[in-house]
Design a protein around this motif. Structure first.
Motif, PDB file in Angstrom:
ATOM      1  N   LEU A   1      85.724  33.352  69.059  1.00 21.63           N
ATOM      2  CA  LEU A   1      85.824  32.068  68.358  1.00 21.63           C
ATOM      3  C   LEU A   1      87.101  31.376  68.814  1.00 21.63           C
ATOM      4  CD1 LEU A   1      85.014  33.431  64.782  1.00 21.63           C
ATOM      5  CD2 LEU A   1      83.476  32.079  66.196  1.00 21.63           C
ATOM      6  N   ILE A   2      86.949  30.245  69.487  1.00 23.78           N
ATOM      7  CA  ILE A   2      88.121  29.446  69.883  1.00 23.78           C
ATOM      8  C   ILE A   2      87.854  28.002  69.481  1.00 23.78           C
ATOM      9  CG2 ILE A   2      89.620  28.709  71.771  1.00 23.78           C
ATOM     10  CD1 ILE A   2      88.935  31.220  73.282  1.00 23.78           C
ATOM     11  N   PRO A   3      88.420  27.567  68.344  1.00 24.68           N
ATOM     12  CA  PRO A   3      88.206  26.186  67.923  1.00 24.68           C
ATOM     13  C   PRO A   3      88.785  25.211  68.945  1.00 24.68           C
ATOM     14  CG  PRO A   3      89.194  27.487  66.161  1.00 24.68           C
ATOM     15  CD  PRO A   3      89.257  28.314  67.403  1.00 24.68           C
ATOM     16  N   SER A   4      88.143  24.057  69.057  1.00 21.98           N
ATOM     17  CA  SER A   4      88.592  23.066  70.025  1.00 21.98           C
ATOM     18  C   SER A   4      88.286  21.664  69.510  1.00 21.98           C
ATOM     19  CB  SER A   4      87.870  23.283  71.361  1.00 21.98           C
ATOM     20  OG  SER A   4      88.137  22.219  72.242  1.00 21.98           O
ATOM     21  N   GLU A   5      89.102  20.716  69.994  1.00 20.37           N
ATOM     22  CA  GLU A   5      88.839  19.296  69.706  1.00 20.37           C
ATOM     23  C   GLU A   5      87.609  18.795  70.443  1.00 20.37           C
ATOM     24  OE1 GLU A   5      92.115  16.734  70.723  1.00 20.37           O
ATOM     25  OE2 GLU A   5      93.497  17.904  69.491  1.00 20.37           O
ATOM     26  N   MET A   6      87.195  19.539  71.484  1.00 17.28           N
ATOM     27  CA  MET A   6      86.032  19.120  72.261  1.00 17.28           C
ATOM     28  C   MET A   6      84.771  19.326  71.411  1.00 17.28           C
ATOM     29  SD  MET A   6      87.945  18.755  75.038  1.00 17.28           S
ATOM     30  CE  MET A   6      86.927  18.585  76.470  1.00 17.28           C
ATOM     31  N   ASN A   7      83.627  18.884  71.948  1.00 17.02           N
ATOM     32  CA  ASN A   7      82.370  19.010  71.221  1.00 17.02           C
ATOM     33  C   ASN A   7      82.089  20.446  70.806  1.00 17.02           C
ATOM     34  OD1 ASN A   7      81.495  16.461  70.980  1.00 17.02           O
ATOM     35  ND2 ASN A   7      80.257  16.465  72.859  1.00 17.02           N
ATOM     36  N   HIS A   8      81.564  20.607  69.586  1.00 23.39           N
ATOM     37  CA  HIS A   8      81.213  21.947  69.100  1.00 23.39           C
ATOM     38  C   HIS A   8      80.118  22.547  69.985  1.00 23.39           C
ATOM     39  CE1 HIS A   8      77.587  20.061  67.585  1.00 23.39           C
ATOM     40  NE2 HIS A   8      78.357  19.119  67.072  1.00 23.39           N
ATOM     41  N   PHE A   9      80.083  23.864  70.087  1.00 20.70           N
ATOM     42  CA  PHE A   9      79.024  24.527  70.849  1.00 20.70           C
ATOM     43  C   PHE A   9      78.949  25.995  70.443  1.00 20.70           C
ATOM     44  CE2 PHE A   9      82.839  25.010  73.488  1.00 20.70           C
ATOM     45  CZ  PHE A   9      82.852  26.386  73.663  1.00 20.70           C
ATOM     46  N   ALA A  10      77.838  26.612  70.803  1.00 25.12           N
ATOM     47  CA  ALA A  10      77.685  28.064  70.695  1.00 25.12           C
ATOM     48  C   ALA A  10      76.882  28.464  71.913  1.00 25.12           C
ATOM     49  CB  ALA A  10      76.941  28.433  69.422  1.00 25.12           C
ATOM     50  N   LYS A  11      77.365  29.433  72.671  1.00 27.07           N
ATOM     51  CA  LYS A  11      76.647  29.828  73.880  1.00 27.07           C
ATOM     52  C   LYS A  11      76.902  31.291  74.197  1.00 27.07           C
ATOM     53  CE  LYS A  11      78.359  26.537  76.285  1.00 27.07           C
ATOM     54  NZ  LYS A  11      77.579  25.994  77.353  1.00 27.07           N
TER      55      LYS A  11
ATOM     56  N   ILE B   1      81.976  30.570  70.638  1.00 32.29           N
ATOM     57  CA  ILE B   1      81.693  29.520  69.652  1.00 32.29           C
ATOM     58  C   ILE B   1      82.908  28.613  69.442  1.00 32.29           C
ATOM     59  CG2 ILE B   1      80.996  29.026  67.266  1.00 32.29           C
ATOM     60  CD1 ILE B   1      79.739  31.827  67.163  1.00 32.29           C
ATOM     61  N   ASN B   2      82.638  27.305  69.454  1.00 31.66           N
ATOM     62  CA  ASN B   2      83.599  26.328  68.942  1.00 31.66           C
ATOM     63  C   ASN B   2      82.923  25.636  67.770  1.00 31.66           C
ATOM     64  OD1 ASN B   2      85.270  24.148  68.388  1.00 31.66           O
ATOM     65  ND2 ASN B   2      84.491  22.926  70.103  1.00 31.66           N
ATOM     66  N   PRO B   3      83.333  25.947  66.542  1.00 31.62           N
ATOM     67  CA  PRO B   3      82.633  25.389  65.375  1.00 31.62           C
ATOM     68  C   PRO B   3      82.833  23.880  65.202  1.00 31.62           C
ATOM     69  CG  PRO B   3      84.469  26.793  64.678  1.00 31.62           C
ATOM     70  CD  PRO B   3      84.444  26.833  66.176  1.00 31.62           C
ATOM     71  N   GLY B   4      83.822  23.294  65.868  1.00 32.59           N
ATOM     72  CA  GLY B   4      84.126  21.880  65.680  1.00 32.59           C
ATOM     73  C   GLY B   4      84.934  21.680  64.406  1.00 32.59           C
ATOM     74  N   ARG B   5      85.694  20.555  64.334  1.00 33.14           N
ATOM     75  CA  ARG B   5      86.568  20.423  63.170  1.00 33.14           C
ATOM     76  C   ARG B   5      85.796  20.028  61.920  1.00 33.14           C
ATOM     77  NH1 ARG B   5      91.332  15.923  63.655  1.00 33.14           N
ATOM     78  NH2 ARG B   5      90.943  15.541  61.466  1.00 33.14           N
ATOM     79  N   PHE B   6      86.319  20.441  60.785  1.00 30.61           N
ATOM     80  CA  PHE B   6      85.653  20.356  59.484  1.00 30.61           C
ATOM     81  C   PHE B   6      85.477  18.905  59.027  1.00 30.61           C
ATOM     82  CE2 PHE B   6      85.678  20.725  54.807  1.00 30.61           C
ATOM     83  CZ  PHE B   6      84.693  21.686  54.627  1.00 30.61           C
ATOM     84  N   VAL B   7      86.526  18.114  59.177  1.00 24.02           N
ATOM     85  CA  VAL B   7      86.443  16.686  58.847  1.00 24.02           C
ATOM     86  C   VAL B   7      86.901  15.920  60.078  1.00 24.02           C
ATOM     87  CG1 VAL B   7      87.295  14.834  57.364  1.00 24.02           C
ATOM     88  CG2 VAL B   7      86.955  17.101  56.407  1.00 24.02           C
ATOM     89  N   LYS B   8      86.147  14.909  60.462  1.00 24.48           N
ATOM     90  CA  LYS B   8      86.521  14.093  61.626  1.00 24.48           C
ATOM     91  C   LYS B   8      87.755  13.260  61.270  1.00 24.48           C
ATOM     92  CE  LYS B   8      82.772  15.030  64.127  1.00 24.48           C
ATOM     93  NZ  LYS B   8      82.900  16.036  65.168  1.00 24.48           N
ATOM     94  N   PRO B   9      88.516  12.833  62.306  1.00 21.29           N
ATOM     95  CA  PRO B   9      89.768  12.113  62.030  1.00 21.29           C
ATOM     96  C   PRO B   9      89.600  10.930  61.071  1.00 21.29           C
ATOM     97  CG  PRO B   9      89.604  12.605  64.365  1.00 21.29           C
ATOM     98  CD  PRO B   9      88.320  13.065  63.740  1.00 21.29           C
ATOM     99  N   TRP B  10      88.441  10.249  61.143  1.00 20.86           N
ATOM    100  CA  TRP B  10      88.302   9.069  60.274  1.00 20.86           C
ATOM    101  C   TRP B  10      87.426   9.337  59.056  1.00 20.86           C
ATOM    102  CZ3 TRP B  10      92.397   6.753  61.064  1.00 20.86           C
ATOM    103  CH2 TRP B  10      92.953   6.740  62.350  1.00 20.86           C
ATOM    104  N   GLY B  11      87.353  10.627  58.693  1.00 23.36           N
ATOM    105  CA  GLY B  11      86.756  10.947  57.399  1.00 23.36           C
ATOM    106  C   GLY B  11      85.285  11.329  57.444  1.00 23.36           C
ATOM    107  N   HIS B  12      84.633  11.165  58.617  1.00 23.39           N
ATOM    108  CA  HIS B  12      83.227  11.548  58.685  1.00 23.39           C
ATOM    109  C   HIS B  12      83.082  13.058  58.593  1.00 23.39           C
ATOM    110  CE1 HIS B  12      82.290   7.474  59.618  1.00 23.39           C
ATOM    111  NE2 HIS B  12      83.077   7.491  60.683  1.00 23.39           N
TER     112      HIS B  12
END
Lengths: 452, 212
Positions: A379-389, A397-408
């Motif tokens: 598991l290495i989180p990243s600012e890049m697009n989430h993925f699992a491969k 796996i990069n789960p992607g961030r929990f809340v996007k910078p502008w609240g989405h």
């Protein structure tokens, strides 16, 4: 060994850093020599002129030390103290059709230095992948029983947990509710930053008044205790929570990678919370997890050469690099984030330093794969697009961030691994005096990246 | 150093003005009107004043909540630590002056061809330690009362404050803001407690006594 991460920070010794960088080349040189069954005489010093073709192991560096933006035409190979007295030699890649390189990478290369000025590579020898972990039949059966035949469920989330323009934790509050009533995993792996010290409102001091609190928080640590911890305490006690810090975590005084674990008691979190170091390797049942919280996927500025290499997915190539280098963050020097300031002095661009990989180089040994084998899941989180491969039988796996910078709404990863079973043929038996089994988690797992 | 001329005064005996001469100022942003100014403790400034209720922006009269100061202080400390860990090196040969984040496997060797200069961290651990001590001094009640802080401005500076603060009001303001300063100081102390430079490595000092 978690004790090894408890070193004090802010005192890097240049000689110690150099020792570690030298050692990295020597370790890989030995692995290459054993794997390809080469004799010591087949290795040579690539920095000096020679008639014949040799093998060399070294680090990919820029041809000019002050150059940060490089391409395949401007690279050099750095030798170890033993192999070439630490000298660097320009790499000529005209005869190599397919290769992918990045700064800090340790490579094994075949070629010739005909003119004394440059090493003309003919072939890069792929570094062997590390072995996978195994378990005995007894261990497998114990884990199978513990699960009652159900799959092992692990949920993964990554901070920041608020948008860039608020300290509103309602997304987290709602998610904890879903975790308890709907998702119901055995374990939750939670990556920092919990309170992100680079949050724009922290820099500007524009933190709001929290009307529901009797006494206002005085410090960022206090902000966690009064605003965020109460939400986390609602996670049901039968869900094991594993906290991995970030070097951007305000709650960690250890602002360097490798990074010591957070202090559960100081954070006033209940006993179902476990605080692990960054990076951390641990087992949930038989499954080995490797967790690292520096953005390797963003920071590997990899330079592909050749049509077949360039056509492949970038995350595939980077994943293979991580496995081959046997380190969670093989980039050197580490990435930095800076901001261009509006005032330019005499035409020069002026930058403000924001954050970075913050590598404590003398301790980089703690970021290598533990025991020289690869985890089942990385598991290495990243600012890049989430993925699992799946890459070389390892789930990345990069789960992607929990809340996007502008609240989405951001994303999380849901991992479900069927209970291990000696009889269903999904585990590979390795014969020996005491037979052991490969976990084959990649055959048994399902990973969903879902909206929070 | 060798001989009497190489003796250095004890670090703790150097006055703060000298010790902190290269330390960066603590910049604060007013959360209400976005005015930015240097904070230098309870001293005269055209931009802020210490009132009996805390730090106040002179432009808009906003009174800072403690968290509004502490968050900026902590962010500032962390920026310094991160800049330190960016690991910029500089060659000490003035004719070379190579600045890079590359490290040779012989750490101190300069990577420019033929240069015999010695590479050093541009942001040294000593500089970082002093930076933290400087931030700590700003919220030290004793140093504030005794007017021992490094001055923000010198006579002739554009921003040199028009009014001066007298000693008795500094003493009174310090006492009134003691709780605030203690919370500010706890933020700096959190990082000083992890700073390896503060702790002497007895093992390496008495290395020579070990049997080999």
């Amino acid at each position: 060994d978690p004790e090894k991460y408890k070193f004090r920070t802010m005192r890097q010794n240049l000689s110690d850093a150099a020792d570690v960088l030298d050692m990295q080349i020597e370790i890989i040189a030995e692995i290459v020599q054993n794997h390809y069954k080469l004799s010591a005489s087949e290795f040579g010093d690539p920095t000096i002129q020679a008639q014949s073709e040799i093998h060399a192991v070294g680090r990919i560096v820029p041809e000019s030390p002050s150059d940060e933006s490089v391409n395949t035409e401007s690279l050099a190979l750095e030798t170890s103290r033993m192999a070439g007295i630490g000298r660097r030699v320009r790499l000529n890649l005209t005869d190599v059709n397919e290769v992918s390189l990045f700064l800090g990478q340790i490579v094994a290369v075949k070629g010739k230095n005909a003119d004394g000025d440059s090493f003309k590579a003919t072939e890069f020898l792929p570094l062997p992948y590390p072995e996978s972990p195994v378990s005995t039949a007894d261990e497998i059966q114990t884990h199978q029983k513990a699960l009652n035949g159900d799959p092992l469920k692990v949920t993964v989330i990554t901070g920041p947990f608020t948008s860039n323009d608020s300290f509103d934790f309602s997304h987290l509050t709602n998610f904890v509710e879903r975790l308890n009533t709907e998702i119901k995993p055995h374990a939750l792996i939670m990556f920092g930053p919990l309170i992100d010290v680079t949050h724009p409102m922290i820099a500007a001091g524009t933190l709001p008044h929290f009307p529901h609190l009797k006494s206002q928080p005085q410090t960022l640590d206090d902000l966690f205790l009064k605003v965020m911890a109460p939400i986390l305490k609602n996670i049901r006690s039968n869900i094991q929570v594993i906290l991995i810090p970030s070097t951007r975590d305000a709650l960690s005084k250890h602002a360097a990678y490798p990074q010591d674990s957070l202090d559960r008691k100081a954070l006033q979190l209940p006993k179902n919370f476990k605080c692990f170091a960054n990076p951390a390797t641990f087992q949930l049942n038989e499954v080995f997890f490797g967790c690292s919280n520096v953005d390797t996927f963003k920071d590997i500025k990899e330079m592909p050469k050749g049509g077949n290499t360039s056509m492949r997915d970038r995350f595939d190539r980077v994943s293979e690099h991580i496995l081959q280098q046997r380190r969670y963050y093989p980039v050197f020097p580490g990435g930095i984030t800076k901001k261009l300031l509006p005032n330019t002095e005499g035409g020069n661009k002026v930058y403000e330093h924001i954050s970075g990989a913050d590598l404590d180089v003398p301790y980089l040994g703690l970021t290598e794969f533990v025991g020289n084998f690869t985890p089942d899941i990385i598991l290495i989180p990243s600012e890049m697009n989430h993925f699992a491969k799946v890459e070389q039988n390892v789930i990345m796996i990069n789960p992607g961030r929990f809340v996007k910078p502008w609240g989405h709404q951001g994303t999380y990863a849901d991992i479900s691994i069927s209970a291990p079973d000696l009889d269903n043929g999904k585990l590979t038996k390795i014969e020996g005096p005491e037979p052991v089994y490969l976990h084959n988690v990649w055959k048994r797992a399902r990973v969903d990246i879902a909206n929070i | 150093g060798s001989g009497i001329n190489g003796l250095q005064p004890l670090e703790s005996t150097i006055p703060d003005t000298e010790r902190f001469k290269d330390a960066a100022n603590l910049k604060l942003n007013c959360p209400n009107c976005s005015a930015t100014f240097d904070f230098g403790g309870i001293v005269a400034s055209n931009y802020y004043s210490m009132s009996y209720n805390g730090l106040q922006c002179k432009k808009c009269e906003h009174l800072f909540a403690p968290l509004q100061i502490n968050s900026q202080l902590e962010r500032s400390i962390r920026s310094h630590i991160s800049l330190y860990y960016a690991g910029w090196l500089q060659c000490d040969d003035p004719t070379c002056g190579n600045v890079t984040r590359q490290i040779s496997v012989f750490g101190k060797r300069c990577l420019n061809d033929g240069c015999t200069g010695v590479m050093r961290y541009r942001y040294s651990d000593k500089k970082l330690y002093n930076q933290l001590l400087y931030f700590d001094s700003l919220f030290n009640c004793e140093k504030n009362k005794n007017c021992e802080l490094k001055p923000l401005y010198h006579t002739g500076d554009r921003d040199f404050p028009q009014e001066k603060l007298n000693e008795s009001s500094i003493k009174a303001l310090t006492e009134q803001n003691r709780n605030l300063f203690e919370s500010n100081r706890s933020v700096v102390q959190k990082y000083l407690s992890d700073c390896a430079r503060r702790y002497v490595d007895m093992g390496s000092i008495f290395d020579f006594m070990q049997q080999r």
